[in-house]
Motif scaffolding. Structure first.
Motif, PDB file in Angstrom:
ATOM      1  N   ASP A  54    -106.409 -25.769 -43.657  1.00 19.84           N
ATOM      2  CA  ASP A  54    -107.019 -25.934 -42.341  1.00 19.84           C
ATOM      3  C   ASP A  54    -106.750 -24.757 -41.409  1.00 19.84           C
ATOM      4  O   ASP A  54    -107.474 -24.560 -40.432  1.00 19.84           O
ATOM      5  N   THR A  55    -105.700 -23.984 -41.674  1.00 21.25           N
ATOM      6  CA  THR A  55    -105.327 -22.899 -40.768  1.00 21.25           C
ATOM      7  C   THR A  55    -105.524 -21.518 -41.388  1.00 21.25           C
ATOM      8  O   THR A  55    -105.206 -20.513 -40.759  1.00 21.25           O
ATOM      9  N   LEU A  56    -106.065 -21.443 -42.596  1.00 26.49           N
ATOM     10  CA  LEU A  56    -106.234 -20.156 -43.248  1.00 26.49           C
ATOM     11  C   LEU A  56    -107.414 -19.397 -42.665  1.00 26.49           C
ATOM     12  O   LEU A  56    -108.415 -19.977 -42.272  1.00 26.49           O
ATOM     13  N   GLY A  57    -107.280 -18.083 -42.644  1.00 22.78           N
ATOM     14  CA  GLY A  57    -108.357 -17.244 -42.154  1.00 22.78           C
ATOM     15  C   GLY A  57    -108.302 -15.875 -42.788  1.00 22.78           C
ATOM     16  O   GLY A  57    -107.528 -15.629 -43.721  1.00 22.78           O
ATOM     17  N   ALA A  58    -109.109 -14.966 -42.255  1.00 29.85           N
ATOM     18  CA  ALA A  58    -109.210 -13.630 -42.836  1.00 29.85           C
ATOM     19  C   ALA A  58    -107.873 -12.897 -42.846  1.00 29.85           C
ATOM     20  O   ALA A  58    -107.570 -12.162 -43.790  1.00 29.85           O
ATOM     21  N   ASP A  59    -107.075 -13.085 -41.805  1.00 29.91           N
ATOM     22  CA  ASP A  59    -105.789 -12.390 -41.726  1.00 29.91           C
ATOM     23  C   ASP A  59    -104.881 -12.772 -42.889  1.00 29.91           C
ATOM     24  O   ASP A  59    -104.217 -11.917 -43.485  1.00 29.91           O
ATOM     25  N   PHE A  60    -104.855 -14.067 -43.207  1.00 30.23           N
ATOM     26  CA  PHE A  60    -104.000 -14.499 -44.313  1.00 30.23           C
ATOM     27  C   PHE A  60    -104.474 -13.898 -45.629  1.00 30.23           C
ATOM     28  O   PHE A  60    -103.670 -13.379 -46.417  1.00 30.23           O
ATOM     29  N   TYR A  61    -105.771 -13.983 -45.906  1.00 30.15           N
ATOM     30  CA  TYR A  61    -106.274 -13.495 -47.190  1.00 30.15           C
ATOM     31  C   TYR A  61    -106.104 -11.982 -47.325  1.00 30.15           C
ATOM     32  O   TYR A  61    -105.874 -11.473 -48.431  1.00 30.15           O
ATOM     33  N   ALA A  62    -106.195 -11.262 -46.205  1.00 30.07           N
ATOM     34  CA  ALA A  62    -105.944  -9.819 -46.234  1.00 30.07           C
ATOM     35  C   ALA A  62    -104.481  -9.550 -46.552  1.00 30.07           C
ATOM     36  O   ALA A  62    -104.152  -8.637 -47.329  1.00 30.07           O
ATOM     37  N   LYS A  63    -103.600 -10.344 -45.971  1.00 34.38           N
ATOM     38  CA  LYS A  63    -102.165 -10.195 -46.240  1.00 34.38           C
ATOM     39  C   LYS A  63    -101.849 -10.506 -47.698  1.00 34.38           C
ATOM     40  O   LYS A  63    -101.075  -9.789 -48.347  1.00 34.38           O
ATOM     41  N   ALA A  64    -102.474 -11.551 -48.234  1.00 35.12           N
ATOM     42  CA  ALA A  64    -102.252 -11.907 -49.637  1.00 35.12           C
ATOM     43  C   ALA A  64    -102.780 -10.816 -50.565  1.00 35.12           C
ATOM     44  O   ALA A  64    -102.148 -10.473 -51.572  1.00 35.12           O
TER      45      ALA A  64
END
Length: 205
Positions: A54-64
């Motif tokens: 519910d809280t995931l976004g582009a910033d998280f996926y870029a970090k991953a």
């Protein structure tokens, strides 16, 4: 190798406190994390950040995607593409635009696309969620398939343990089924390896 051999060999015993619908993921996680290095604890924290859809976004996926961990990179590349397909499906059903919720992913073939399309066509919500979680389970297994005693094996275990907790809370019978599968997998791995030193040790990447 840090404590990887000891931790992986101990996973069946760490997990066996399951009792009906009371699988204790936080307790299982804590027993593992206390044996890890500070860098590996950061990987666990990043993995768990990705558990909250519910809280995931582009910033998280870029970090991953920038992580030094191959497991983190590959698992969340898969997860991001899966998320986009779910968003597109829900937007179509609701007659809305889902563009604002898509995560930008690099151009690449997505080999699970046909499987996910078939799952999304299932009208039974619970069955659909189970199949999605089973697909995530298998992806974690595939990424860490040749990683017996390293951090990838531990991250894959935590993905599966979190899935067990989710289904133990939603459906006790399904949760127990997935727990038995988890323990069988990790016991099977240990039985086929020589823990005294003859087993194949893979370095983390």
């Amino acid at each position: 190798m840090e404590n990887y051999v000891y931790i992986v060999a101990s996973l069946p015993e760490i997990a066996v406190n399951y009792d009906g619908g009371a699988f204790d993921y936080p307790a299982v996680r804590e027993q593992i994390v206390e044996l890890l290095s500070e860098d590996d604890r950061k990987l666990v924290a990043l993995l768990e950040e990705g558990f909250d859809e519910d809280t995931l976004g582009a910033d998280f996926y870029a970090k991953a995607a920038a992580s030094e961990s191959r497991f983190i990179r590959e698992y969340f590349d898969f997860d991001g593409r899966l998320r986009n397909m779910k968003v597109a499906y829900l937007a179509k059903r609701l007659g809305k635009q889902g563009d604002a919720y898509f995560v930008d992913m690099p151009e690449a073939d997505f080999e699970e696309e046909s499987q996910i399309k078939a799952i999304l066509e299932d009208s039974d919500f619970v069955r659909r969620e189970q199949k999605m979680d089973e697909l995530k389970w298998e992806k974690a297994s595939d990424i860490a398939r040749m990683d017996y005693f390293n951090m990838n094996a531990i991250l894959a275990f935590l993905v599966k343990a979190k899935t067990v907790q989710r289904w133990a809370e939603l459906d006790a019978a399904k949760g127990e089924e997935m727990f038995r599968k988890l323990v069988k997998e990790i016991r099977g791995t240990n039985e086929h390896l020589d823990l005294s030193g003859g087993g194949k040790i893979m370095h983390n990447s």
